[in-house]
Design a protein around this motif. Sequence first.
Motif, PDB file in Angstrom:
ATOM      1  N   VAL A   6     -26.123 201.835  41.891  1.00 41.10           N
ATOM      2  CA  VAL A   6     -26.384 201.083  40.809  1.00 41.10           C
ATOM      3  C   VAL A   6     -26.598 201.592  39.493  1.00 41.10           C
ATOM      4  O   VAL A   6     -27.084 202.471  39.237  1.00 41.10           O
ATOM      5  CB  VAL A   6     -28.160 200.665  41.348  1.00 41.10           C
ATOM      6  CG1 VAL A   6     -28.583 199.594  40.263  1.00 41.10           C
ATOM      7  CG2 VAL A   6     -28.162 199.687  42.695  1.00 41.10           C
ATOM      8  N   GLY A   7     -25.698 200.947  38.679  1.00 43.15           N
ATOM      9  CA  GLY A   7     -25.380 201.726  37.213  1.00 43.15           C
ATOM     10  C   GLY A   7     -26.584 200.879  36.510  1.00 43.15           C
ATOM     11  O   GLY A   7     -27.075 199.812  36.692  1.00 43.15           O
ATOM     12  N   VAL A   8     -26.962 201.774  35.485  1.00 40.62           N
ATOM     13  CA  VAL A   8     -27.769 201.300  34.673  1.00 40.62           C
ATOM     14  C   VAL A   8     -27.288 201.662  33.022  1.00 40.62           C
ATOM     15  O   VAL A   8     -26.977 202.565  32.829  1.00 40.62           O
ATOM     16  CB  VAL A   8     -29.204 202.111  34.466  1.00 40.62           C
ATOM     17  CG1 VAL A   8     -30.105 201.660  33.607  1.00 40.62           C
ATOM     18  CG2 VAL A   8     -29.728 202.061  35.823  1.00 40.62           C
ATOM     19  N   MET A   9     -27.255 200.521  32.181  1.00 42.55           N
ATOM     20  CA  MET A   9     -26.790 200.550  31.177  1.00 42.55           C
ATOM     21  C   MET A   9     -27.815 200.964  30.115  1.00 42.55           C
ATOM     22  O   MET A   9     -28.960 200.237  30.067  1.00 42.55           O
ATOM     23  CB  MET A   9     -26.073 199.334  30.671  1.00 42.55           C
ATOM     24  CG  MET A   9     -25.418 199.256  29.164  1.00 42.55           C
ATOM     25  SD  MET A   9     -24.224 200.644  28.783  1.00 42.55           S
ATOM     26  CE  MET A   9     -22.823 200.061  29.676  1.00 42.55           C
ATOM     27  N   LEU A  10     -27.725 202.047  29.483  1.00 44.77           N
ATOM     28  CA  LEU A  10     -28.864 202.430  28.474  1.00 44.77           C
ATOM     29  C   LEU A  10     -28.217 202.406  26.719  1.00 44.77           C
ATOM     30  O   LEU A  10     -27.179 202.451  26.772  1.00 44.77           O
ATOM     31  CB  LEU A  10     -29.284 203.826  28.682  1.00 44.77           C
ATOM     32  CG  LEU A  10     -29.807 203.913  30.106  1.00 44.77           C
ATOM     33  CD1 LEU A  10     -29.898 205.631  30.356  1.00 44.77           C
ATOM     34  CD2 LEU A  10     -31.159 203.435  30.254  1.00 44.77           C
ATOM     35  N   HIS A  11     -29.055 202.419  25.857  1.00 42.26           N
ATOM     36  CA  HIS A  11     -28.888 202.246  24.618  1.00 42.26           C
ATOM     37  C   HIS A  11     -29.914 203.155  23.816  1.00 42.26           C
ATOM     38  O   HIS A  11     -31.018 203.274  24.117  1.00 42.26           O
ATOM     39  CB  HIS A  11     -28.825 200.707  24.028  1.00 42.26           C
ATOM     40  CG  HIS A  11     -28.380 200.673  22.585  1.00 42.26           C
ATOM     41  ND1 HIS A  11     -29.435 200.635  21.600  1.00 42.26           N
ATOM     42  CD2 HIS A  11     -27.254 200.794  21.974  1.00 42.26           C
ATOM     43  CE1 HIS A  11     -28.764 200.386  20.574  1.00 42.26           C
ATOM     44  NE2 HIS A  11     -27.486 200.417  20.825  1.00 42.26           N
ATOM     45  N   GLU A  21     -33.221 200.570  28.293  1.00 42.32           N
ATOM     46  CA  GLU A  21     -32.497 199.850  29.210  1.00 42.32           C
ATOM     47  C   GLU A  21     -31.910 198.548  28.987  1.00 42.32           C
ATOM     48  O   GLU A  21     -32.825 197.651  28.672  1.00 42.32           O
ATOM     49  CB  GLU A  21     -33.381 199.783  30.607  1.00 42.32           C
ATOM     50  CG  GLU A  21     -32.351 199.318  31.706  1.00 42.32           C
ATOM     51  CD  GLU A  21     -33.230 199.288  33.106  1.00 42.32           C
ATOM     52  OE1 GLU A  21     -32.823 198.387  33.745  1.00 42.32           O
ATOM     53  OE2 GLU A  21     -33.826 200.381  33.300  1.00 42.32           O
ATOM     54  N   LEU A  22     -30.546 198.334  28.984  1.00 42.17           N
ATOM     55  CA  LEU A  22     -29.924 196.975  28.674  1.00 42.17           C
ATOM     56  C   LEU A  22     -29.861 196.575  29.898  1.00 42.17           C
ATOM     57  O   LEU A  22     -29.627 195.129  29.747  1.00 42.17           O
ATOM     58  CB  LEU A  22     -28.662 197.364  27.919  1.00 42.17           C
ATOM     59  CG  LEU A  22     -28.738 198.015  26.459  1.00 42.17           C
ATOM     60  CD1 LEU A  22     -27.192 197.998  25.862  1.00 42.17           C
ATOM     61  CD2 LEU A  22     -29.676 197.163  25.761  1.00 42.17           C
ATOM     62  N   GLY A  23     -29.932 196.896  30.976  1.00 45.12           N
ATOM     63  CA  GLY A  23     -29.448 196.043  32.579  1.00 45.12           C
ATOM     64  C   GLY A  23     -29.004 196.955  33.353  1.00 45.12           C
ATOM     65  O   GLY A  23     -28.450 198.196  33.069  1.00 45.12           O
ATOM     66  N   THR A  24     -29.192 196.567  34.624  1.00 45.42           N
ATOM     67  CA  THR A  24     -28.596 197.264  35.680  1.00 45.42           C
ATOM     68  C   THR A  24     -27.361 196.318  36.404  1.00 45.42           C
ATOM     69  O   THR A  24     -27.277 195.147  36.171  1.00 45.42           O
ATOM     70  CB  THR A  24     -29.475 197.531  37.029  1.00 45.42           C
ATOM     71  OG1 THR A  24     -30.073 196.298  37.398  1.00 45.42           O
ATOM     72  CG2 THR A  24     -30.601 198.327  36.454  1.00 45.42           C
ATOM     73  N   ASN A  25     -26.210 196.911  36.799  1.00 49.83           N
ATOM     74  CA  ASN A  25     -25.166 196.311  37.143  1.00 49.83           C
ATOM     75  C   ASN A  25     -24.435 195.490  36.489  1.00 49.83           C
ATOM     76  O   ASN A  25     -24.055 194.439  36.523  1.00 49.83           O
ATOM     77  CB  ASN A  25     -25.298 195.405  38.706  1.00 49.83           C
ATOM     78  CG  ASN A  25     -25.586 196.451  39.625  1.00 49.83           C
ATOM     79  OD1 ASN A  25     -25.073 197.566  39.908  1.00 49.83           O
ATOM     80  ND2 ASN A  25     -26.355 196.272  40.612  1.00 49.83           N
ATOM     81  N   VAL A  26     -24.562 195.710  34.788  1.00 55.05           N
ATOM     82  CA  VAL A  26     -23.830 194.746  33.955  1.00 55.05           C
ATOM     83  C   VAL A  26     -22.436 195.371  33.661  1.00 55.05           C
ATOM     84  O   VAL A  26     -21.653 194.802  33.005  1.00 55.05           O
ATOM     85  CB  VAL A  26     -24.583 195.127  32.725  1.00 55.05           C
ATOM     86  CG1 VAL A  26     -26.139 194.401  32.920  1.00 55.05           C
ATOM     87  CG2 VAL A  26     -24.914 196.553  32.263  1.00 55.05           C
ATOM     88  N   MET A  27     -21.991 196.464  34.397  1.00 51.22           N
ATOM     89  CA  MET A  27     -20.335 196.929  34.282  1.00 51.22           C
ATOM     90  C   MET A  27     -20.059 197.685  35.543  1.00 51.22           C
ATOM     91  O   MET A  27     -21.177 197.973  36.122  1.00 51.22           O
ATOM     92  CB  MET A  27     -20.510 197.980  33.059  1.00 51.22           C
ATOM     93  CG  MET A  27     -20.804 197.292  31.691  1.00 51.22           C
ATOM     94  SD  MET A  27     -20.310 198.524  30.212  1.00 51.22           S
ATOM     95  CE  MET A  27     -19.213 197.838  29.629  1.00 51.22           C
ATOM     96  N   PRO A  28     -18.816 197.853  35.726  1.00 49.55           N
ATOM     97  CA  PRO A  28     -18.445 198.707  36.890  1.00 49.55           C
ATOM     98  C   PRO A  28     -19.086 199.986  36.677  1.00 49.55           C
ATOM     99  O   PRO A  28     -19.319 200.391  35.446  1.00 49.55           O
ATOM    100  CB  PRO A  28     -16.972 198.464  36.866  1.00 49.55           C
ATOM    101  CG  PRO A  28     -16.601 198.213  35.182  1.00 49.55           C
ATOM    102  CD  PRO A  28     -17.671 197.196  34.988  1.00 49.55           C
ATOM    103  N   PRO A  29     -18.604 200.952  37.610  1.00 49.41           N
ATOM    104  CA  PRO A  29     -18.898 202.455  37.557  1.00 49.41           C
ATOM    105  C   PRO A  29     -18.000 202.889  36.273  1.00 49.41           C
ATOM    106  O   PRO A  29     -16.732 202.661  36.153  1.00 49.41           O
ATOM    107  CB  PRO A  29     -18.278 203.284  38.762  1.00 49.41           C
ATOM    108  CG  PRO A  29     -18.533 201.805  39.623  1.00 49.41           C
ATOM    109  CD  PRO A  29     -18.128 200.736  38.888  1.00 49.41           C
ATOM    110  N   LEU A  30     -18.696 203.588  35.344  1.00 49.46           N
ATOM    111  CA  LEU A  30     -17.849 203.987  34.237  1.00 49.46           C
ATOM    112  C   LEU A  30     -17.317 205.715  34.246  1.00 49.46           C
ATOM    113  O   LEU A  30     -18.225 206.464  34.989  1.00 49.46           O
ATOM    114  CB  LEU A  30     -18.606 203.867  32.833  1.00 49.46           C
ATOM    115  CG  LEU A  30     -19.230 202.488  32.551  1.00 49.46           C
ATOM    116  CD1 LEU A  30     -19.952 202.408  31.352  1.00 49.46           C
ATOM    117  CD2 LEU A  30     -17.815 201.687  32.492  1.00 49.46           C
ATOM    118  N   ALA A  31     -16.242 205.981  33.624  1.00 50.18           N
ATOM    119  CA  ALA A  31     -15.926 207.273  33.805  1.00 50.18           C
ATOM    120  C   ALA A  31     -15.742 207.850  32.281  1.00 50.18           C
ATOM    121  O   ALA A  31     -15.839 209.153  32.140  1.00 50.18           O
ATOM    122  CB  ALA A  31     -14.371 207.326  34.374  1.00 50.18           C
TER     123      ALA A  31
END
Length: 86
Positions: A6-11, A21-31
């Motif tokens: 479960v990815g978490v987008m942070l800012h 926290e901007l949200g979870t599962n808002v993008m695919p796994p990032l590299a």
Amino acid sequence: PNGTSVGVMLHTVDSGVNWTELGTNVMPPLAAVRFLDEKTGFAFGEATGAFPNSAFVTKDGGESWDAVNDARLPGTRAAEVLPTTK
């Protein structure tokens, strides 16, 4: 949960001292995430069924992200982003 990621987008606006926290599962796994300046950045990762694009762009410092048009790559493990020359 159940072996899934479960990815978490942070800012951050203070160089990583505090995060929102901007949200979870808002993008695919990032590299890779790279910024050209404090507003313009790119994120690259694995394309998935829910996210067929593997490249995203922000123009507001990471508060929102949009898929890069025609970036239907199976995945990106690394990236170098260079500014355009004038």
